[in-house]
Design a protein around this motif. Sequence first.
Motif, PDB file in Angstrom:
ATOM      1  N   ALA A 176     -40.395  20.402 -74.130  1.00 41.81           N
ATOM      2  CA  ALA A 176     -39.436  20.972 -75.099  1.00 41.81           C
ATOM      3  C   ALA A 176     -40.076  21.076 -76.478  1.00 41.81           C
ATOM      4  N   ALA A 177     -40.838  20.014 -76.860  1.00 38.05           N
ATOM      5  CA  ALA A 177     -41.513  20.027 -78.175  1.00 38.05           C
ATOM      6  C   ALA A 177     -42.560  21.141 -78.227  1.00 38.05           C
ATOM      7  N   ARG A 178     -43.326  21.286 -77.113  1.00 40.51           N
ATOM      8  CA  ARG A 178     -44.341  22.352 -77.036  1.00 40.51           C
ATOM      9  C   ARG A 178     -43.689  23.739 -77.182  1.00 40.51           C
ATOM     10  N   ASP A 179     -42.586  23.938 -76.438  1.00 39.85           N
ATOM     11  CA  ASP A 179     -41.893  25.228 -76.491  1.00 39.85           C
ATOM     12  C   ASP A 179     -41.377  25.524 -77.916  1.00 39.85           C
ATOM     13  N   LYS A 180     -40.882  24.478 -78.601  1.00 41.04           N
ATOM     14  CA  LYS A 180     -40.376  24.657 -79.972  1.00 41.04           C
ATOM     15  C   LYS A 180     -41.514  25.040 -80.914  1.00 41.04           C
ATOM     16  N   VAL A 181     -42.656  24.329 -80.784  1.00 40.16           N
ATOM     17  CA  VAL A 181     -43.823  24.624 -81.624  1.00 40.16           C
ATOM     18  C   VAL A 181     -44.284  26.058 -81.385  1.00 40.16           C
ATOM     19  N   LEU A 182     -44.354  26.455 -80.104  1.00 41.14           N
ATOM     20  CA  LEU A 182     -44.795  27.818 -79.770  1.00 41.14           C
ATOM     21  C   LEU A 182     -43.805  28.865 -80.292  1.00 41.14           C
TER      22      LEU A 182
END
Length: 200
Positions: A176-182
């Motif tokens: 979820a954190a990766r998707d938000k950063v992307l």
Amino acid sequence: QHAGAVAASNAELDRVRRERDTNNKKFLEDKTAVEAELADLAKKLAPLEKEAATAKKKAAELRESLGRIEKKLAETEGLLVSVKGEKMDKAQIHADIATLKADRKAVRKDEPVIAAELDALMPRIAAIDAARVEAEKRKKDLEDGEALDGKRTEELLEALGAKRKVVERAAAEAEAARDKVLFDLGDRLYVDRPILLGGQ
């Protein structure tokens, strides 16, 4: 890293389950072997106990018979000095005493035979009894070990399951954190449109 931790947790759970299956299979094999041994010992013990019971019964009958003869002998010997005996034929009394003594001697001849029978049987019965006690102890130890292993495995699986949940949650949060950063990066690129990245 999180995906690797999830895979490692799954592998650990599988390893514990396989180990439990192996231990359970070995327990069943060992228990079957011990039960077969106990059945074999019971089969050997039954005829010996029957023989011993017969010998003990003979010994009891012999003691009773000797008791009756001794009592009769004492009564007959008492006639030699009693008033009642004075009216009887002394020769007959002496003959009766001699007969009773001969009977006693004949009965006593069987005593060593019965004692020898019991002496031969009792050590064999004791040896089989000792082997049976040992086999029953091994069976109990196996059952206790199996119960303990089952409980330990259950606790271990519970702990590993909890750990796996934590790892899965961490993996989900990382995704979820990766998707938000992307998403944020994509948003910035869309809005800012850097000149250096124009070609891309």
